[in-house]
Design an enzyme around this catalytic site. Structure first.
Site, PDB file in Angstrom:
ATOM      1  N   HIS A   1      41.123  39.845  49.970  1.00  0.00           N
ATOM      2  CA  HIS A   1      42.079  39.286  50.924  1.00  0.00           C
ATOM      3  C   HIS A   1      42.848  40.350  51.691  1.00  0.00           C
ATOM      4  O   HIS A   1      43.566  40.041  52.648  1.00  0.00           O
ATOM      5  CB  HIS A   1      43.037  38.314  50.242  1.00  0.00           C
ATOM      6  CG  HIS A   1      43.546  38.750  48.908  1.00  0.00           C
ATOM      7  ND1 HIS A   1      44.405  39.810  48.746  1.00  0.00           N
ATOM      8  CD2 HIS A   1      43.323  38.252  47.666  1.00  0.00           C
ATOM      9  CE1 HIS A   1      44.691  39.945  47.460  1.00  0.00           C
ATOM     10  NE2 HIS A   1      44.054  39.031  46.780  1.00  0.00           N
TER      11      HIS A   1
ATOM     12  N   LYS B   1      42.582  29.544  38.085  1.00  0.00           N
ATOM     13  CA  LYS B   1      41.638  30.644  37.903  1.00  0.00           C
ATOM     14  C   LYS B   1      40.495  30.281  36.959  1.00  0.00           C
ATOM     15  O   LYS B   1      39.479  30.974  36.920  1.00  0.00           O
ATOM     16  CB  LYS B   1      42.386  31.870  37.365  1.00  0.00           C
ATOM     17  CG  LYS B   1      43.437  32.414  38.307  1.00  0.00           C
ATOM     18  CD  LYS B   1      44.108  33.649  37.729  1.00  0.00           C
ATOM     19  CE  LYS B   1      45.146  34.217  38.684  1.00  0.00           C
ATOM     20  NZ  LYS B   1      45.813  35.420  38.141  1.00  0.00           N
TER      21      LYS B   1
END
Length: 470
Positions: free
Chosen positions: A180, A349
């Site tokens: 990212h 996650k």
């Protein structure tokens, strides 16, 4: 020159580097650079001073919200859960995906304050198609959604540091989205940064697409404006489960993001210490777009590189070099950390996280995840699902229905365990099936405070499951 320009330009060029590889060869440029980077603990690293969100006065930010846009990192596949599609396309509750709920959040914000906050989605080569299928249905609704692709870069063979792809149209499995941290270059090169500035947008709130707790809080925006902060990182209190997460530190007098991969083994205890570094990065970031344009124009942004070793279908090990968005904090003036409650950090996650967010612990109101008012505690229970639940397909096959866990404190399930419909779990529940044993929890069963359940199963699993109340 940025890492990725350097990386692309020098693909295939290698040189000797005895210091980095003990006599072997390594990729010229940034791969060698990250291997040789000195341990940041060689200099003075201190816990940072942060602002408490709850200390900020209530604000609605008024017309300043019209200067804001919301961006979601939407390039993840959920490979840790065995997924092959976009994680944001996973159904959370009532047929709504992460992306649907995010869109609800932004629509509610715009309606509540009578503003126009657009939603930006940074997709990858792996998630673009899934994303477009979802956002198409919002084409005629009162929300502006812009999707743009981040960069793609070639995987490298670990043993040779040579690229897998031989040409641009090579197998997509030979490429990867470079983390990212690619946000900044992608905003610039897509022309989107300039367009946002022309449209009068000055601030950007960024977060992960699977974090439904990351919603716009006008107090943070107003604090950013009042203090003229160019970069704000939301941090939250560290627990044992977070010791591997990146932490915000005061490094030589400025704020830095320190990742686990940057720390030598001799300093791991310091890095993971809750007492020394009590907060970690939630990846909820607030940026001043005018400042971002200035920093990118100066050509000084070189983000910290996180090398990852990944398996490949060919059987050979590969390297991916990624960057993190939070590491850009060092390039911005008057950068700050704001300590936020855990409710703003609800990532998914793994399948244990997924069970929680899908359960009756949370209600969803206008896309916002809110702790069920019937729960006695503000905190979520601890859920630990074993390897049999690691894969999303296994998770769905083993849970006929998400159990009711409103009064749950702790859950551990390990081994070949299957839960029926309308199962209720309360207090502390531990279910462990030993090797070769299958445990089926029948429909309508209630299990309460059975921390010694392993003993009972070993004696007689059949006897236990005949009873609907344990």
């Amino acid at each position: 020159m940025s890492f990725f320009k350097n990386h692309t330009r020098r693909l295939g060029r290698r040189n000797a580097s005895p210091k980095a590889t003990g006599g072997g060869k390594t990729l010229s440029g940034e791969l060698e650079k990250i291997i040789e980077t000195s341990d940041p603990f060689n200099k003075k690293v201190l816990a940072p001073k942060v602002v408490e969100l709850n200390s900020l006065p209530p604000k609605d930010a008024g017309n300043d919200l019209n200067k804001l846009c919301v961006l979601k990192f939407n390039g993840g596949l959920g490979t840790s859960m065995g997924m092959t599609g976009a994680k944001s396309a996973l159904i959370v509750k009532n047929g709504l995906t992460f992306l649907d709920l995010t869109i609800q959040q932004v629509k509610h914000l715009n309606k509540k304050y009578s503003v126009d906050v657009p939603l930006l989605l940074m997709t990858s080569l792996h998630t673009e198609q899934d994303t477009m299928q979802i956002i198409t249905k919002y084409a005629n609704q009162d929300i502006r959604i812009t999707s743009f692709n981040q960069s793609r870069y070639p995987r490298l063979y670990s043993d040779t540091n040579l690229p897998l792809p031989q040409h641009a149209k090579d197998d997509s499995r030979h490429w990867y989205p470079p983390g990212h941290g690619d946000l900044y270059a992608s905003l610039l090169h897509s022309g989107l940064l300039d367009k946002l500035l022309r449209d009068g947008k000055e601030y950007l709130f960024v977060s992960n697409s699977d974090n439904l707790g990351a919603t716009v809080d006008p107090r943070i925006l107003q604090h950013m404006i009042d203090t003229n902060a160019e970069f704000v990182m939301e941090v939250t209190n560290k627990t044992k489960a977070d010791i591997k997460g990146g932490t915000l530190v005061n490094y030589d007098g400025s704020l830095r993001l320190l990742e686990l991969s940057q720390v030598d083994p001799e300093h791991l205890d310091d890095f993971q210490s809750v007492r020394k570094f009590g907060v970690f990065n939630t990846n909820n970031l607030w940026l001043n777009l005018v400042a971002l344009k200035r920093v990118l124009g100066q050509g000084i942004m070189e983000l910290d590189i996180v090398p990852n070793t990944k398996p490949h279908y060919s059987g050979r090990s590969t390297i991916e070099l990624e960057t993190t968005a939070g590491s850009a904090i060092k390039y911005f003036e008057r950068a700050q950390g704001i300590s936020v409650p855990r409710s703003r950090y609800l990532p998914v996650k793994n399948c244990s996280d997924l069970l929680l967010i899908k359960s009756d612990i949370y209600d969803f109101i206008d896309g916002h995840a809110v702790v069920n008012s019937a729960r006695m505690f503000d905190t979520a229970p601890v859920v630990k699902l074993g390897d049999s639940f690691k894969n999303i397909q296994e998770f769905q096959d083993r849970l006929r229905q998400i159990p009711r866990i409103l009064d749950l404190d702790h859950l551990t399930i390990s081994g070949d365990v299957h839960l029926g419909a309308f199962v209720t779990l309360r207090g502390t529940v531990i279910i462990v099936a030993k090797d070769g044993q299958r445990i089926d929890i029948p429909d309508g069963c209630t299990i309460e405070n059975r921390w010694s359940i392993l003993h009972y199963f070993m004696i007689s699993a059949e006897m236990c499951v005949r009873s609907c109340v344990w």
